[in-house]
Design a protein around this motif. Structure first.
Motif, short mmCIF file in Angstrom:
data_model
loop_
_atom_site.label_atom_id
_atom_site.label_comp_id
_atom_site.label_asym_id
_atom_site.label_seq_id
_atom_site.Cartn_x
_atom_site.Cartn_y
_atom_site.Cartn_z
N GLY A 244 10.06 1.48 -13.14
CA GLY A 244 11.16 0.54 -12.96
C GLY A 244 11.53 0.27 -11.53
O GLY A 244 12.31 -0.66 -11.26
N ASP A 245 11.02 1.06 -10.58
CA ASP A 245 11.28 0.77 -9.17
C ASP A 245 10.66 -0.57 -8.78
O ASP A 245 9.64 -0.99 -9.34
CB ASP A 245 10.70 1.87 -8.27
N LEU A 246 11.26 -1.22 -7.79
CA LEU A 246 10.75 -2.49 -7.30
C LEU A 246 9.90 -2.25 -6.05
O LEU A 246 10.35 -1.60 -5.10
CB LEU A 246 11.90 -3.45 -6.98
N LEU A 247 8.68 -2.77 -6.07
CA LEU A 247 7.76 -2.64 -4.94
C LEU A 247 7.75 -3.94 -4.15
O LEU A 247 7.71 -5.03 -4.75
CB LEU A 247 6.35 -2.33 -5.42
N PHE A 248 7.75 -3.85 -2.83
CA PHE A 248 7.83 -5.04 -1.99
C PHE A 248 6.63 -5.16 -1.06
O PHE A 248 6.11 -4.15 -0.55
CB PHE A 248 9.13 -5.03 -1.19
N PHE A 249 6.22 -6.40 -0.85
CA PHE A 249 5.02 -6.69 -0.08
C PHE A 249 5.26 -7.85 0.87
O PHE A 249 6.15 -8.69 0.64
CB PHE A 249 3.86 -7.06 -1.02
N SER A 250 4.46 -7.88 1.92
CA SER A 250 4.45 -9.02 2.83
C SER A 250 3.01 -9.41 3.10
O SER A 250 2.06 -8.67 2.77
CB SER A 250 5.17 -8.68 4.15
N ASN A 251 2.82 -10.57 3.71
CA ASN A 251 1.46 -11.06 4.00
C ASN A 251 0.92 -10.53 5.31
O ASN A 251 -0.29 -10.58 5.54
CB ASN A 251 1.45 -12.59 4.00
N THR A 252 1.79 -10.06 6.18
CA THR A 252 1.40 -9.45 7.45
C THR A 252 2.16 -8.14 7.59
O THR A 252 3.18 -7.93 6.92
CB THR A 252 1.71 -10.37 8.64
N PRO A 253 1.70 -7.23 8.47
CA PRO A 253 2.33 -5.91 8.55
C PRO A 253 3.83 -5.94 8.80
O PRO A 253 4.57 -5.11 8.26
CB PRO A 253 1.58 -5.25 9.70
N ASP A 254 4.30 -6.88 9.60
CA ASP A 254 5.72 -6.95 9.93
C ASP A 254 6.33 -8.27 9.48
O ASP A 254 7.41 -8.65 9.95
CB ASP A 254 5.93 -6.77 11.44
N TYR A 288 -3.72 -5.41 -4.31
CA TYR A 288 -2.99 -4.48 -3.45
C TYR A 288 -3.53 -4.51 -2.02
O TYR A 288 -2.75 -4.52 -1.05
CB TYR A 288 -3.09 -3.07 -4.02
N SER A 289 -4.83 -4.55 -1.86
CA SER A 289 -5.42 -4.51 -0.53
C SER A 289 -5.23 -5.81 0.23
O SER A 289 -5.37 -5.84 1.46
CB SER A 289 -6.92 -4.19 -0.63
N ASN A 290 -4.89 -6.87 -0.48
CA ASN A 290 -4.68 -8.16 0.16
C ASN A 290 -3.24 -8.34 0.64
O ASN A 290 -2.92 -9.36 1.25
CB ASN A 290 -5.03 -9.29 -0.83
N ARG A 291 -2.39 -7.36 0.35
CA ARG A 291 -0.99 -7.43 0.77
C ARG A 291 -0.64 -6.20 1.61
O ARG A 291 -1.41 -5.24 1.68
CB ARG A 291 -0.06 -7.48 -0.45
N TYR A 292 0.52 -6.23 2.21
CA TYR A 292 1.03 -5.08 2.96
C TYR A 292 2.24 -4.52 2.22
O TYR A 292 3.27 -5.19 2.09
CB TYR A 292 1.40 -5.49 4.38
N TYR A 293 2.10 -3.30 1.74
CA TYR A 293 3.17 -2.66 0.98
C TYR A 293 4.26 -2.23 1.95
O TYR A 293 4.01 -1.55 2.95
CB TYR A 293 2.62 -1.44 0.22
N ARG A 294 5.52 -2.61 1.64
CA ARG A 294 6.62 -2.38 2.58
C ARG A 294 7.70 -1.44 2.02
O ARG A 294 8.79 -1.36 2.57
CB ARG A 294 7.25 -3.73 2.92
N GLY A 295 7.39 -0.76 0.93
CA GLY A 295 8.36 0.17 0.38
C GLY A 295 8.95 -0.33 -0.92
O GLY A 295 8.56 -1.37 -1.46
#
Length: 320
Positions: A244-254, A288-295
């Motif tokens: 149930g936790d929400l995972l967040f991603f971005s297209n670049t590291p920052d 997953y490898s195409n995105r940057y996991y941000r927490g």
């Protein structure tokens, strides 16, 4: 869904939302309710304007501006946009006060429910409308098998009682992440649509909203807002993740947050990307490898904190 370009930088403050509610008290007609299964919220006047969100049957909306064809509204989560008058029915303040104390039912059926004009005839020509998950309607009378209901615009019809629960029970439900994740799985294959927020179609943050709202929890609308609510879990703390936790991603590291998913278990997450599907938190997984996991953010146990409201505490749904 990313952030609403026009309105999304206004991170939801329920204090501001309540002030808007209080300021409205002196006006006679500043409310509308959604009268169709799913209504579009757009970033401008006109059907060609970008759809930024949606609201489902029974949702109360605060009117900010009105030109008799397009109204600018604030939704219960603080989101602002434009809605065509064909999607709504106007309500006076007294109408809304009465609605908040009326006997109401909430749809708990994952498949859409048909409302029929007769309790004994369920043919195609007997259909009044359909209802999506978490739609709110008034109950006129009810038996164990059939309920006579009233829609926001006054139309009446009949539904199966077993598909609904009283609004008070829905609004005070205990957070059930198992059920929410299972509901997300039921939506597997549902198409992605930017701004969509119902079981018919969802964007990434819309999927979050659908499953949490059905559990009586209202969150912020966009992924870039959702990362700032709940209990923060750092990107390196993978062992702490819970269902149930929400995972967040971005297209670049920052870069800015551009995607959100719902964590299941053992590295598996479910999300809307093209369609509702699952992927794994593994380097050999192409998503997953195409995105940057941000927490991640944990919503369970955080109702009442900024941006997360239990619906029994929302003053638009219950007189407080």
């Amino acid at each position: 869904m990313g952030i609403n370009k026009k309105y999304g930088h206004r991170n939801l403050s329920f204090v501001i939302l309540i002030f808007s509610f209080i300021n409205c008290l002196a006006q006679d007609s500043c409310w509308v309710q959604v009268r169709i299964p799913v209504a579009c919220i757009r970033d401008g006047k006109g059907h060609s304007s970008e759809m930024t969100s949606q609201a489902i049957m029974g949702t109360p909306l605060l009117v900010l501006d009105d030109d008799d064809e397009w109204i600018r509204i604030k939704s219960p989560d603080g989101y602002e946009g434009y809605m065509n008058v064909s999607s709504i029915v106007r309500k006076s303040h007294n109408d809304i006060i009465s609605w908040r104390t009326s006997k109401r039912l909430v749809s708990m059926s994952l498949p859409e429910i048909k409302v029929y004009s007769s309790s004994g005839h369920h043919g195609n020509r007997d259909v009044v409308t359909e209802l999506t998950l978490s739609s709110i309607i008034e109950c006129i009378e009810s038996t164990d098998s059939v309920s006579k209901i009233r829609l926001p615009d006054g139309r009446e019809g009949y539904v199966e009682t077993k598909s609904f629960i009283p609004i008070e029970k829905w609004a005070s439900r205990e957070t059930d992440t198992e059920e929410m994740v299972e509901n997300a799985y039921w939506m597997m294959g549902t198409p992605y649509h930017w701004g969509a927020c119902s079981t018919k179609a969802v964007d990434c943050s819309g999927l979050v909203r659908v499953v949490y709202f059905n559990n009586g929890i209202l969150t912020l609308r966009d992924a870039r807002q959702q990362i700032d609510i709940g209990k923060r879990i750092g990107p390196s703390d993978l062992n702490s993740l819970q269902r149930g936790d929400l995972l967040f991603f971005s297209n670049t590291p920052d870069g800015r947050i551009s995607h959100v998913a719902i964590y299941d278990n053992n590295g598996v997450y479910i999300h809307s990307s093209g369609l509702v599907k699952t992927n794994r938190m593994a380097n050999d997984d192409p998503d997953y490898s195409n995105r940057y996991y941000r927490g991640a953010s944990r919503i369970k146990g955080m109702t009442g904190t900024s941006g997360i409201i239990q619906m029994c505490d929302h003053p638009w749904y219950f007189n407080k």
